[in-house]
Design a protein around this motif. Structure first.
Motif, PDB file in Angstrom:
ATOM      1  N   VAL B 173      40.194  62.325   2.765  1.00 32.30           N
ATOM      2  CA  VAL B 173      39.338  63.458   3.145  1.00 32.30           C
ATOM      3  C   VAL B 173      38.384  63.846   2.020  1.00 32.30           C
ATOM      4  N   ASP B 174      37.153  64.184   2.371  1.00 31.02           N
ATOM      5  CA  ASP B 174      36.210  64.791   1.433  1.00 31.02           C
ATOM      6  C   ASP B 174      36.449  66.299   1.480  1.00 31.02           C
ATOM      7  N   GLU B 175      36.929  66.845   0.383  1.00 28.34           N
ATOM      8  CA  GLU B 175      37.359  68.257   0.385  1.00 28.34           C
ATOM      9  C   GLU B 175      36.220  69.236   0.626  1.00 28.34           C
ATOM     10  N   ILE B 176      35.033  68.930   0.115  1.00 23.14           N
ATOM     11  CA  ILE B 176      33.925  69.883   0.297  1.00 23.14           C
ATOM     12  C   ILE B 176      33.586  70.000   1.786  1.00 23.14           C
ATOM     13  N   ASN B 177      33.502  68.860   2.458  1.00 22.47           N
ATOM     14  CA  ASN B 177      33.219  68.916   3.903  1.00 22.47           C
ATOM     15  C   ASN B 177      34.320  69.645   4.664  1.00 22.47           C
ATOM     16  N   LEU B 178      35.552  69.388   4.244  1.00 22.98           N
ATOM     17  CA  LEU B 178      36.682  70.063   4.892  1.00 22.98           C
ATOM     18  C   LEU B 178      36.527  71.574   4.755  1.00 22.98           C
ATOM     19  N   THR B 179      36.253  72.030   3.531  1.00 20.68           N
ATOM     20  CA  THR B 179      36.160  73.465   3.275  1.00 20.68           C
ATOM     21  C   THR B 179      34.972  74.080   4.006  1.00 20.68           C
ATOM     22  N   LEU B 180      33.859  73.362   4.042  1.00 19.94           N
ATOM     23  CA  LEU B 180      32.679  73.903   4.732  1.00 19.94           C
ATOM     24  C   LEU B 180      32.967  74.110   6.222  1.00 19.94           C
ATOM     25  N   GLY B 181      33.956  73.433   6.740  1.00 20.74           N
ATOM     26  CA  GLY B 181      34.395  73.646   8.119  1.00 20.74           C
ATOM     27  C   GLY B 181      35.002  75.029   8.342  1.00 20.74           C
ATOM     28  N   TYR B 182      35.336  75.711   7.248  1.00 23.83           N
ATOM     29  CA  TYR B 182      35.911  77.058   7.345  1.00 23.83           C
ATOM     30  C   TYR B 182      34.849  78.129   7.072  1.00 23.83           C
ATOM     31  N   GLU B 183      33.607  77.779   7.280  1.00 33.44           N
ATOM     32  CA  GLU B 183      32.477  78.664   6.976  1.00 33.44           C
ATOM     33  C   GLU B 183      32.687  80.083   7.516  1.00 33.44           C
ATOM     34  N   LYS B 184      33.152  80.200   8.744  1.00 35.11           N
ATOM     35  CA  LYS B 184      33.328  81.532   9.347  1.00 35.11           C
ATOM     36  C   LYS B 184      34.327  82.369   8.559  1.00 35.11           C
ATOM     37  N   ASP B 185      35.425  81.736   8.170  1.00 34.15           N
ATOM     38  CA  ASP B 185      36.466  82.465   7.416  1.00 34.15           C
ATOM     39  C   ASP B 185      35.938  82.888   6.046  1.00 34.15           C
ATOM     40  N   ILE B 186      35.196  81.984   5.414  1.00 32.56           N
ATOM     41  CA  ILE B 186      34.654  82.295   4.084  1.00 32.56           C
ATOM     42  C   ILE B 186      33.681  83.471   4.207  1.00 32.56           C
ATOM     43  N   ALA B 187      32.818  83.418   5.188  1.00 32.30           N
ATOM     44  CA  ALA B 187      31.826  84.482   5.369  1.00 32.30           C
ATOM     45  C   ALA B 187      32.520  85.822   5.661  1.00 32.30           C
ATOM     46  N   ALA B 188      33.580  85.785   6.458  1.00 28.33           N
ATOM     47  CA  ALA B 188      34.298  87.022   6.791  1.00 28.33           C
ATOM     48  C   ALA B 188      34.960  87.599   5.536  1.00 28.33           C
ATOM     49  N   PHE B 189      35.525  86.720   4.712  1.00 26.51           N
ATOM     50  CA  PHE B 189      36.139  87.174   3.464  1.00 26.51           C
ATOM     51  C   PHE B 189      35.082  87.816   2.563  1.00 26.51           C
ATOM     52  N   GLU B 190      33.934  87.163   2.487  1.00 22.06           N
ATOM     53  CA  GLU B 190      32.876  87.674   1.611  1.00 22.06           C
ATOM     54  C   GLU B 190      32.353  89.033   2.089  1.00 22.06           C
ATOM     55  N   ALA B 191      32.283  89.205   3.381  1.00 23.02           N
ATOM     56  CA  ALA B 191      31.811  90.491   3.937  1.00 23.02           C
ATOM     57  C   ALA B 191      32.800  91.605   3.555  1.00 23.02           C
ATOM     58  N   ARG B 192      34.080  91.292   3.683  1.00 19.46           N
ATOM     59  CA  ARG B 192      35.102  92.288   3.339  1.00 19.46           C
ATOM     60  C   ARG B 192      35.047  92.604   1.841  1.00 19.46           C
ATOM     61  N   GLN B 193      34.866  91.531   1.049  1.00 22.28           N
ATOM     62  CA  GLN B 193      34.817  91.717  -0.398  1.00 22.28           C
ATOM     63  C   GLN B 193      33.612  92.583  -0.794  1.00 22.28           C
ATOM     64  N   ARG B 194      32.502  92.381  -0.111  1.00 23.48           N
ATOM     65  CA  ARG B 194      31.310  93.192  -0.432  1.00 23.48           C
ATOM     66  C   ARG B 194      31.569  94.671  -0.166  1.00 23.48           C
ATOM     67  N   ARG B 195      32.371  94.952   0.856  1.00 20.57           N
ATOM     68  CA  ARG B 195      32.694  96.353   1.163  1.00 20.57           C
ATOM     69  C   ARG B 195      33.672  96.909   0.135  1.00 20.57           C
ATOM     70  N   GLU B 196      34.746  96.148  -0.123  1.00 21.80           N
ATOM     71  CA  GLU B 196      35.844  96.693  -0.920  1.00 21.80           C
ATOM     72  C   GLU B 196      35.604  96.584  -2.421  1.00 21.80           C
ATOM     73  N   LEU B 197      34.954  95.496  -2.843  1.00 24.78           N
ATOM     74  CA  LEU B 197      34.699  95.277  -4.270  1.00 24.78           C
ATOM     75  C   LEU B 197      33.188  95.178  -4.462  1.00 24.78           C
ATOM     76  N   SER B 198      32.486  96.274  -4.177  1.00 19.70           N
ATOM     77  CA  SER B 198      31.028  96.234  -4.069  1.00 19.70           C
ATOM     78  C   SER B 198      30.326  95.974  -5.398  1.00 19.70           C
ATOM     79  N   TRP B 199      31.054  96.107  -6.520  1.00 17.05           N
ATOM     80  CA  TRP B 199      30.402  95.883  -7.825  1.00 17.05           C
ATOM     81  C   TRP B 199      30.279  94.409  -8.163  1.00 17.05           C
ATOM     82  N   LEU B 200      30.917  93.553  -7.366  1.00 20.68           N
ATOM     83  CA  LEU B 200      30.886  92.128  -7.719  1.00 20.68           C
ATOM     84  C   LEU B 200      29.622  91.451  -7.173  1.00 20.68           C
TER      85      LEU B 200
END
Lengths: 417, 200
Positions: B173-200
């Motif tokens: 498996v190519d790990e980068i392609n595998l991970t990019l398949g989780y784009e929705k989850d990554i984006a959802a995590f980032e949205a939550r992080q922007r709310r909760e840890l807004s200084w980052l």
């Protein structure tokens, strides 16, 4: 390749930069020169923040991160260098990765990881005068071994760790990898928060208050359990140095070169091999071993506090062997010069050089000669680490300065008395 | 990435504990293009300062020529994060390492290069090394799907491996392609992080 979050990427040239010039064109090796040019091109192309050669913020990446306030409690921080563990001193989960995983992080802002095991190393009590964070971590590695924390993240705790400055904690966490631990950390406290306040990349105003509230919640819970617990008494720690070719080969300066004959069978061959390489005779008192050269620097010991401790020993004395001081960053160098430390070093005969990794790993050409014995404040005494055939002994900045002015390993407590 | 499924090959023993990545490839080879790094493979262990092969060094014994497996001591490939420690061994034909324990960063880097690091109990690894010294050129067989290692004495050992890493190796498996398949989850995590840890 497009970076997912270039605003979260930081870069600085450190391994390949010269320490006697700030000019890229002076780098003699064309491959190395190209690497330093490439970091500039790549940063411009990708948009990551670069602290470039010629910028006073440039330096060893593990000195620069905390200094700039990039390193913060609760962050996950990775870098293509094993001493990334350093940043755990501020309560971040920080660990080194290889270049493929660096690419993966740049593309995805993620890494595939299993939760590691947790180890707690407690150092309780008060450190005696002349004993530094370097002695503490060498004592820890000597106790648990170079593979002692494989598969674990270490939390350093106890009153002696809490009493260390942030600089001291950075030194301790730095060498977690030499104990086999990929990451090491210290719970953030008032000192951590005071250290971060006002740093360029630390949060400001209302965001600062919000961040501090979050950071206060980062420490381990009271009564948290660990997969492994190790404890040391601070009062028992004396100045340490390594005699062999693994960081676990550390002994008090009051000790003697070990004898293979006295060791158990499994270790005998390794000790003999190390002593052959190090050209040491079993039973020799460590403070009778002559030194050829001294290096004060590296991501372990090149911060302002390290330079102050070395300068205290160097003040009013003269080096009898070649000795270098390589500040960890341009800002550390500037601060040291503002305090007059550079004058103390120069007057004592030390070479005061430009920031970089320098002789810790010698990739920039700062290496010793075959057979030379070097007292070094760096982190690895591996065979050939500082140049082919070079014999490296790890010790604290104060102990390195003591070796520089006496020409042999010397118990720094005698010079400080 | 090339899948790893089975491997039957000559194995070479390296007895010392704490072999660090500076031994596997000294730092002075790292700044060079990959083809030129190949010469760095255990350079200072294999060769004396004049460039002649050292006598009595197992890595120089022609009986182990073509080896694809290294059987090592405790904490193999500890030290720096240099992935070159993996790639230089891959470029010399190695595809698997067996040891009681490994440097954590090296261990992770292996999977990025389609290489299998196997942990077995220290006494068993020591026994295998002893046999390989007695019978230079003896082979070991590795079956990743079955998680088994067949030693040169005909004894088989089961090893543990993270199921995710195992699957990635088996399928190349190519790990980068595998991970990019989780784009929705990554984006959802980032949205939550922007709310909760807004200084980052």
């Amino acid at each position: 390749m497009k970076l997912r979050r270039p605003d979260r990427g930081f870069a600085t040239p450190d391994h390949y930069v010269l320490t006697n010039s700030r000019l890229i064109k002076d780098i003699p090796d064309p491959d190395h020169r190209r690497l330093v040019e490439q970091i500039r091109e790549n940063a411009a192309e990708t948009g990551v923040t670069l602290f470039d050669l010629g910028d006073e913020r440039q330096g060893i990446v593990h000195v620069v991160g905390p200094e700039q306030g990039v390193t913060q409690p609760g962050l996950t921080l990775v870098c293509g260098d094993s001493h990334t563990s350093t940043h755990g001193a501020l309560g971040a989960l920080a660990f080194g990765i290889g270049s493929s995983e660096v690419t993966h992080v740049m593309a995805t802002q993620c890494l595939w990881q299993r939760k590691p095991k947790a180890m707690r190393v407690s150092v309780e009590g008060t450190l005696a005068p002349g004993i530094s964070a370097k002695d503490v971590i060498l004592a820890i590695i000597a106790k648990i071994g170079a593979a002692g924390a494989v598969g674990h993240v270490i939390e350093y705790s106890g009153s002696a760790i809490r009493s260390l400055s942030i600089e001291g904690r950075l030194t301790v966490c730095n060498m977690s990898i030499e104990a086999g631990g990929r990451a090491g950390m210290v719970a953030p406290d008032d000192k951590t928060i005071a250290y971060l306040e006002g740093r360029p990349f630390a949060p400001k105003k209302a965001e600062w208050d919000k961040a501090v509230a979050f950071w206060r919640g980062v420490p381990s819970d009271e009564g948290a359990t660990f997969d492994r617990d190790v404890s040391l008494q601070a009062s028992e720690i004396v100045p340490m140095l390594t005699w062999g070719t693994s960081p676990e080969d550390a002994l008090p300066i009051t000790g003697r070169v070990p004898s293979p004959a006295a060791a158990d069978a499994a270790k005998r061959d390794g000790i003999k091999r190390a002593l052959d390489y190090m050209d040491l005779v079993p039973g020799t008192p460590l403070d009778q071993v002559a030194v050829d050269r001294v290096f004060i620097g590296s991501c372990t010991n090149s911060r302002i506090e390290d330079l102050r401790q070395a300068a205290e020993v160097a003040k009013g004395r003269k080096t009898v062997i070649p000795a270098w001081v390589v500040a960890g960053s341009g800002l550390v160098k500037k601060q040291a010069e503002a305090e007059g430390l550079d004058r103390i070093f120069r007057e004592a005969g030390f070479d005061w050089r430009e920031p970089g990794c320098s002789m810790c790993v010698g990739m920039n050409g700062d290496t010793g000669l075959p057979g030379q014995r070097i007292a070094s404040t760096s982190n690895r005494n591996f065979i050939g680490r500082q140049g082919r055939g070079v014999r490296t002994h790890l010790l604290s900045p104060a102990m390195a300065a003591a070796a520089a002015v006496t020409g042999r390993f010397t118990d720094v407590r005698r010079l400080l008395a | 990435m090339e899948p790893f499924i089975h491997l039957t090959a000559i194995a070479i023993p390296i007895d010392q504990a704490n072999i660090d990545t500076d031994q596997i490839i000294p730092a002075r080879f790292l700044g060079k293009p990959r083809p030129q790094q190949a010469a760095g493979f255990f350079h200072d262990t294999r060769l004396d300062p004049s460039g002649r092969p050292r006598e009595g060094v197992t890595l120089n014994n022609p009986a182990y020529a073509g080896a694809k497996i290294i059987v090592a001591g405790d904490n193999f490939a500890c030290g720096s994060s240099r992935e070159n420690a993996v790639t230089v061994m891959v470029d010399h034909g190695f595809r698997a390492f067996i040891a009681p324990s490994f440097g954590d960063i090296f261990f992770g880097n292996c999977f990025q290069n389609g290489v299998l690091p196997i942990r077995l109990p220290a006494d068993r690894v020591a026994r295998i090394r002893a046999i390989l010294h007695e019978l230079p050129g003896a082979e070991i067989s590795i079956d990743l799907a079955a998680q088994s290692v067949l030693g040169p004495d005909g004894l088989s050992d089961r090893f543990e491996i993270d199921p995710f890493r195992k699957d990635c190796l088996l399928r190349g498996v190519d790990e980068i392609n595998l991970t990019l398949g989780y784009e929705k989850d990554i984006a959802a995590f980032e949205a939550r992080q922007r709310r909760e840890l807004s200084w980052l």
